[in-house]
Write a protein that holds these residues in place. Structure first.
Motif, PDB file in Angstrom:
ATOM      1  N   VAL A 200      45.389-105.873  99.975  1.00  0.00           N
ATOM      2  CA  VAL A 200      44.876-105.670  98.612  1.00  0.00           C
ATOM      3  C   VAL A 200      46.008-105.191  97.704  1.00  0.00           C
ATOM      4  CG1 VAL A 200      43.320-104.266  97.188  1.00  0.00           C
ATOM      5  CG2 VAL A 200      42.506-105.256  99.343  1.00  0.00           C
ATOM      6  N   PHE A 201      46.850-104.308  98.228  1.00  0.00           N
ATOM      7  CA  PHE A 201      47.966-103.783  97.442  1.00  0.00           C
ATOM      8  C   PHE A 201      49.178-104.706  97.495  1.00  0.00           C
ATOM      9  CE2 PHE A 201      45.579 -99.887  98.638  1.00  0.00           C
ATOM     10  CZ  PHE A 201      45.171 -99.544  97.364  1.00  0.00           C
TER      11      PHE A 201
ATOM     12  N   MET B 276      45.001-105.740  92.967  1.00  0.00           N
ATOM     13  CA  MET B 276      44.593-104.718  91.992  1.00  0.00           C
ATOM     14  C   MET B 276      45.572-104.610  90.829  1.00  0.00           C
ATOM     15  SD  MET B 276      43.115-101.661  94.349  1.00  0.00           S
ATOM     16  CE  MET B 276      42.488-100.812  92.905  1.00  0.00           C
TER      17      MET B 276
ATOM     18  N   HIS C 214      47.527 -94.133  94.734  1.00  0.00           N
ATOM     19  CA  HIS C 214      46.696 -94.183  95.942  1.00  0.00           C
ATOM     20  C   HIS C 214      47.545 -93.678  97.099  1.00  0.00           C
ATOM     21  CE1 HIS C 214      44.401 -95.763  99.292  1.00  0.00           C
ATOM     22  NE2 HIS C 214      43.405 -96.008  98.458  1.00  0.00           N
TER      23      HIS C 214
ATOM     24  N   THR D  22      47.269-100.874  86.487  1.00  0.00           N
ATOM     25  CA  THR D  22      46.041-101.667  86.520  1.00  0.00           C
ATOM     26  C   THR D  22      45.769-102.464  85.244  1.00  0.00           C
ATOM     27  OG1 THR D  22      44.736 -99.758  85.815  1.00  0.00           O
ATOM     28  CG2 THR D  22      44.956-100.135  88.201  1.00  0.00           C
TER      29      THR D  22
ATOM     30  N   ILE E 123      49.823 -98.405  91.379  1.00  0.00           N
ATOM     31  CA  ILE E 123      49.425 -99.661  90.740  1.00  0.00           C
ATOM     32  C   ILE E 123      49.256 -99.466  89.240  1.00  0.00           C
ATOM     33  CG2 ILE E 123      47.683-101.504  90.698  1.00  0.00           C
ATOM     34  CD1 ILE E 123      49.151-101.157  93.411  1.00  0.00           C
TER      35      ILE E 123
END
Length: 163
Positions: A35-36, A41, A85, A136, A134
């Protein structure tokens, strides 16, 4: 405002994004979570902290602190939205291994302490202690440039948003 105050303010505005921790700056693609690493994201970079002390990379406002203490959302004064995160699969730790120093709504300056993570505990109890950062709300024409390698907290000119 005196003539020199004008220059001080301008210099602070040019500070940009500072390093969040003592340790290592990594490319986002090195995060062991698709996902990262695949930028699902958003684009960003990663950190591997030596001491677990995480500071704000920008002047801004704390938008959210996850109940599980493993992530913080910031909105920079310039509008940039940042998700910090800490570690991978750390949500499963239910807050253990993290100490948070801010609350949603707090104003922060670049370099203010946000969270302390127990690096040893995270290494033993989570998938990874590599932490994705991230952005976003980048526009399609924007990307992140990071100068990887050893880094000192609050170090400047290592992370840049390119247009």
């Amino acid at each position: 405002m005196g003539i020199f105050d004008m220059f001080k303010k301008k210099k602070q505005e040019e500070k940009g994004i500072i390093a969040l921790t003592n340790g290592e700056l990594l490319e986002i693609t090195e995060v062991p979570d698709e996902v990262f690493s695949n930028k699902i994201m958003g684009d960003g970079f990663a950190i591997k902290s030596n001491d677990g002390i995480i500071v704000s990379p920008v002047d801004g406002t704390v938008e959210m602190v996850f109940d599980t203490k493993h992530a913080v959302g910031l909105k920079a004064d310039n509008g940039l939205e940042i998700l910090i995160h800490l570690g991978v699969d750390t949500v499963n730790l239910k807050g253990e291994g993290f100490e948070v120093f801010v609350n949603a709504g707090d104003k922060v300056s670049a370099g203010d302490k946000l969270i302390k993570m127990d690096v040893d505990f995270i290494q033993k109890n989570a998938k990874s202690d590599i932490s994705p950062i991230i952005f976003t709300n980048l526009e399609e024409n924007q990307s992140v440039k990071v100068i990887t390698g050893k880094v000192v907290a609050k170090e400047e000119n290592r992370i840049e948003i390119l247009k």
